[in-house]
Design a protein around this motif. Sequence first.
Motif, PDB file in Angstrom:
ATOM      1  N   SER A  43      13.081  22.105  12.084  1.00  0.00           N
ATOM      2  CA  SER A  43      13.152  20.918  11.239  1.00  0.00           C
ATOM      3  C   SER A  43      13.936  21.322  10.002  1.00  0.00           C
ATOM      4  N   LEU A  44      14.257  20.372   9.163  1.00  0.00           N
ATOM      5  CA  LEU A  44      14.784  20.691   7.847  1.00  0.00           C
ATOM      6  C   LEU A  44      13.829  20.131   6.812  1.00  0.00           C
ATOM      7  N   PRO A  45      13.613  20.856   5.721  1.00  0.00           N
ATOM      8  CA  PRO A  45      12.677  20.380   4.704  1.00  0.00           C
ATOM      9  C   PRO A  45      13.238  19.157   3.989  1.00  0.00           C
ATOM     10  N   PHE A  46      12.341  18.259   3.668  1.00  0.00           N
ATOM     11  CA  PHE A  46      12.726  17.001   3.040  1.00  0.00           C
ATOM     12  C   PHE A  46      12.143  16.870   1.644  1.00  0.00           C
ATOM     13  N   ASN A  47      10.925  17.343   1.491  1.00  0.00           N
ATOM     14  CA  ASN A  47      10.219  17.143   0.235  1.00  0.00           C
ATOM     15  C   ASN A  47       9.146  18.214   0.070  1.00  0.00           C
ATOM     16  N   LEU A  48       8.994  18.720  -1.140  1.00  0.00           N
ATOM     17  CA  LEU A  48       7.835  19.528  -1.512  1.00  0.00           C
ATOM     18  C   LEU A  48       6.993  18.685  -2.459  1.00  0.00           C
ATOM     19  N   ASP A  49       5.709  18.791  -2.327  1.00  0.00           N
ATOM     20  CA  ASP A  49       4.822  17.929  -3.111  1.00  0.00           C
ATOM     21  C   ASP A  49       3.819  18.766  -3.894  1.00  0.00           C
TER      22      ASP A  49
ATOM     23  N   LYS B 220      22.075  26.929   2.209  1.00  0.00           N
ATOM     24  CA  LYS B 220      21.594  27.801   1.134  1.00  0.00           C
ATOM     25  C   LYS B 220      21.129  27.012  -0.082  1.00  0.00           C
ATOM     26  N   ASP B 221      21.462  25.732  -0.127  1.00  0.00           N
ATOM     27  CA  ASP B 221      21.029  24.876  -1.232  1.00  0.00           C
ATOM     28  C   ASP B 221      19.551  24.513  -1.124  1.00  0.00           C
ATOM     29  N   PHE B 222      18.965  24.671   0.067  1.00  0.00           N
ATOM     30  CA  PHE B 222      17.531  24.392   0.224  1.00  0.00           C
ATOM     31  C   PHE B 222      16.717  25.506  -0.436  1.00  0.00           C
ATOM     32  N   SER B 223      15.651  25.145  -1.098  1.00  0.00           N
ATOM     33  CA  SER B 223      14.820  26.130  -1.781  1.00  0.00           C
ATOM     34  C   SER B 223      14.132  27.049  -0.784  1.00  0.00           C
TER      35      SER B 223
ATOM     36  N   GLY C 237      11.843   9.394  -8.492  1.00  0.00           N
ATOM     37  CA  GLY C 237      10.509   9.988  -8.574  1.00  0.00           C
ATOM     38  C   GLY C 237       9.733   9.857  -7.285  1.00  0.00           C
ATOM     39  N   SER C 238      10.450   9.740  -6.161  1.00  0.00           N
ATOM     40  CA  SER C 238       9.796   9.537  -4.860  1.00  0.00           C
ATOM     41  C   SER C 238       9.241  10.823  -4.272  1.00  0.00           C
ATOM     42  N   GLY C 239       9.546  11.947  -4.884  1.00  0.00           N
ATOM     43  CA  GLY C 239       9.070  13.237  -4.415  1.00  0.00           C
ATOM     44  C   GLY C 239       9.819  14.339  -5.117  1.00  0.00           C
ATOM     45  N   ALA C 240       9.549  15.563  -4.724  1.00  0.00           N
ATOM     46  CA  ALA C 240      10.215  16.724  -5.317  1.00  0.00           C
ATOM     47  C   ALA C 240      11.238  17.249  -4.316  1.00  0.00           C
ATOM     48  N   PRO C 241      12.530  17.042  -4.566  1.00  0.00           N
ATOM     49  CA  PRO C 241      13.559  17.476  -3.621  1.00  0.00           C
ATOM     50  C   PRO C 241      13.478  18.971  -3.320  1.00  0.00           C
ATOM     51  N   VAL C 242      13.917  19.330  -2.121  1.00  0.00           N
ATOM     52  CA  VAL C 242      13.956  20.742  -1.747  1.00  0.00           C
ATOM     53  C   VAL C 242      15.343  21.336  -1.959  1.00  0.00           C
TER      54      VAL C 242
ATOM     55  N   TYR D 101      18.262  19.269  -8.939  1.00  0.00           N
ATOM     56  CA  TYR D 101      17.685  19.461 -10.267  1.00  0.00           C
ATOM     57  C   TYR D 101      18.734  19.706 -11.351  1.00  0.00           C
ATOM     58  N   SER D 102      19.992  19.887 -10.941  1.00  0.00           N
ATOM     59  CA  SER D 102      21.065  20.010 -11.922  1.00  0.00           C
ATOM     60  C   SER D 102      22.072  18.871 -11.769  1.00  0.00           C
ATOM     61  N   ASN D 103      21.674  17.847 -11.032  1.00  0.00           N
ATOM     62  CA  ASN D 103      22.541  16.699 -10.816  1.00  0.00           C
ATOM     63  C   ASN D 103      22.445  15.768 -12.024  1.00  0.00           C
TER      64      ASN D 103
END
Length: 437
Positions: free
Chosen positions: A152-158, A133-136, A352-357, A362-364
């Motif tokens: 699959s599981l999402p890794f990055n949104l760009d 549920k932590d995945f966007s 800054g390697s990508g936008a985490p899913v 984002y609250s870390n």
Amino acid sequence: MKNQINRRTVLQASAGATALSAVPTVFGQAGFDWKRYSGQTIEVHLIKSPRGELLQKHQKEFEDMTGIKVGAEQVPEQQSRQKTVIEFNSGKTSFDVVHLSYHVQKSQFAKGKWMEDLRPLIASGAPADFDVKDFSAGGMFYATQADGRIDSLPFNLDPWILYWNKELFAAKGVAYPKNFAEIMAAAKKLHDPATGVVGFVGRGLKNANVPLWTGFFLGYGGQFFDANGKLATETPEAIASATMYRDLLKNTGPAGVAGYNWNEAQSLFLQGKAAMWIDGSGFAPPLEDASKSKVKGKVGYGVMPPGPKAQVSATFGDGIGVSAYTNKKGPAWYYIMWATGKAMQARMLATGSGAPVRLSAYSNAEAIANLTVPPEWLTAVAESLKIARPGLPIIEPVTEFRDTYGIALNNMLTGNDVGAELKKATTEFAPVLAKAS
């Protein structure tokens, strides 16, 4: 820019953040045996990217934690697409884990059922703290096929953002553009061939150029298909957006821009010779690396300005899955849990390697405190994800779509009529789409 993140915000964030240098508690959770497949070896196919480099950099962590040995390769995206299709079609893959580009390969992989459905493994083979549920929602949209399989599981949104050279803008008193018209006006004002500075740089190379155009297309209110499911790529919105694309690159871009992919555009921007560049959000690290960049500390990271009808960030994504042909599904699944886990997602954000899913990234607090790129980048990414829409149609022949329309855009840069090229591309692609349906 609104919602700017500063150091005070970081210091006030929750004290219980996941440490980036240590393995998080999920890996040591009681009742879950990370050593279950100790002694086995898996092969991992990665797309060459900052994300692939991040996984390889921290690979020893996974090996030490699980006892699983990993052979990993990074392959440039175009070659990766060719390699994976050839191997999947053969019914035997050299890799157990595969990294994929959703915007190109999602439908293709689904049709062939080339990847393992992860739902049973998620339900019974993951620690509770793995927390799907932590995945966007956007990430899970990409990861879930039309029949409900999560293969699959999402890794990055760009999300695509606007990189701008603050020093060049300030020198001519130009403000960050508030809309598409102001992008064009700023590019013209900042374009200065006498000093070797161009107002705008972006992808002109066929196929690679399509996502830049579609970002404008969506902002003009364009839709890839009309209400009847027919191609809507020769509409007034399509023509207006392609005209903007052409004029920006042809009139305020570098000589030879029709041959530019992202790497050529990045190189020009790194040298301080381009005022603006629109591309994916994962290019911040080299821009802030003094050994590579002449613009370190001078780069602005902005949300895509609104078009005449919508404000949209054309967004792409990648994920990671288990080959349906592997006999090492268990250890491959363990790798995927680690690769998409909270610690790796926090590292992705910090570098800054990508936008985490994962929403938790984002609250870390520690991830934010350890940013190796400016907080402005994080703000731009977070705001862009709020206006994100897929930058390409989600169809099986998406590569053919990019090839066909990429040639049309390339022809526009060399002088051909915009409307005529879009009409030709639409006519050529329609039977390809119909055949694939």
